[in-house]
Design a protein around this motif. Structure first.
Motif, PDB file in Angstrom:
ATOM      1  N   LEU A  60       0.843  -1.196   0.000  1.00  0.00           N
ATOM      2  CA  LEU A  60       0.000   0.000   0.000  1.00  0.00           C
ATOM      3  C   LEU A  60       0.879   1.247   0.000  1.00  0.00           C
ATOM      4  O   LEU A  60       1.692   1.431   0.901  1.00  0.00           O
ATOM      5  N   TYR A  61       0.707   2.085  -1.014  1.00  0.00           N
ATOM      6  CA  TYR A  61       1.489   3.315  -1.139  1.00  0.00           C
ATOM      7  C   TYR A  61       0.582   4.526  -0.940  1.00  0.00           C
ATOM      8  O   TYR A  61      -0.606   4.493  -1.269  1.00  0.00           O
ATOM      9  N   LYS A  62       1.166   5.576  -0.404  1.00  0.00           N
ATOM     10  CA  LYS A  62       0.487   6.870  -0.308  1.00  0.00           C
ATOM     11  C   LYS A  62       1.555   7.946  -0.352  1.00  0.00           C
ATOM     12  O   LYS A  62       2.752   7.665  -0.180  1.00  0.00           O
ATOM     13  N   CYS A  63       1.128   9.174  -0.609  1.00  0.00           N
ATOM     14  CA  CYS A  63       2.067  10.289  -0.583  1.00  0.00           C
ATOM     15  C   CYS A  63       1.535  11.357   0.362  1.00  0.00           C
ATOM     16  O   CYS A  63       0.336  11.449   0.615  1.00  0.00           O
ATOM     17  N   ARG A  64       2.458  12.139   0.887  1.00  0.00           N
ATOM     18  CA  ARG A  64       2.112  13.192   1.835  1.00  0.00           C
ATOM     19  C   ARG A  64       2.968  14.415   1.535  1.00  0.00           C
ATOM     20  O   ARG A  64       4.170  14.308   1.316  1.00  0.00           O
ATOM     21  N   SER A  65       2.301  15.563   1.524  1.00  0.00           N
ATOM     22  CA  SER A  65       2.988  16.836   1.310  1.00  0.00           C
ATOM     23  C   SER A  65       2.675  17.749   2.486  1.00  0.00           C
ATOM     24  O   SER A  65       1.511  17.861   2.885  1.00  0.00           O
TER      25      SER A  65
END
Length: 91
Positions: A60-65
């Protein structure tokens, strides 16, 4: 935040590129990419590339800024490379 990831499985040995963008399609600058909840990579251009994926990259991948928040998680599947077996012709 939106994480652009492949819909179909990625084959072992192929490159995998993930893009993180905001709703209006603008790319995000400093971005953290997570796999299975653990920081995997940090990018200054809103994208991450794994040059040759293996089964260990599945998850499971996600991105955060810091400026834009966090994307929903997206599952990335890695399939094994098929090997063709050729049998000699028997006459």
């Amino acid at each position: 935040m939106i994480l652009d990831s492949p819909v179909s499985p990625v084959t072992e040995g192929d490159a995998l590129t993930l893009f993180c963008r905001f709703r209006n399609r603008t790319s995000v600058n400093t971005t953290d990419f997570y796999r299975d909840g653990t920081l995997f990579s940090t990018s200054s251009i809103g994208q991450m590339t794994i040059p040759a994926v293996s089964k260990s990259h599945e998850g499971l991948y996600k991105c955060r800024s810091p400026e834009r928040g966090e994307s929903p998680e997206s599952w990335v599947t890695v399939r094994g490379r098929c090997h063709q077996i050729i049998f000699p012709n028997k006459a």
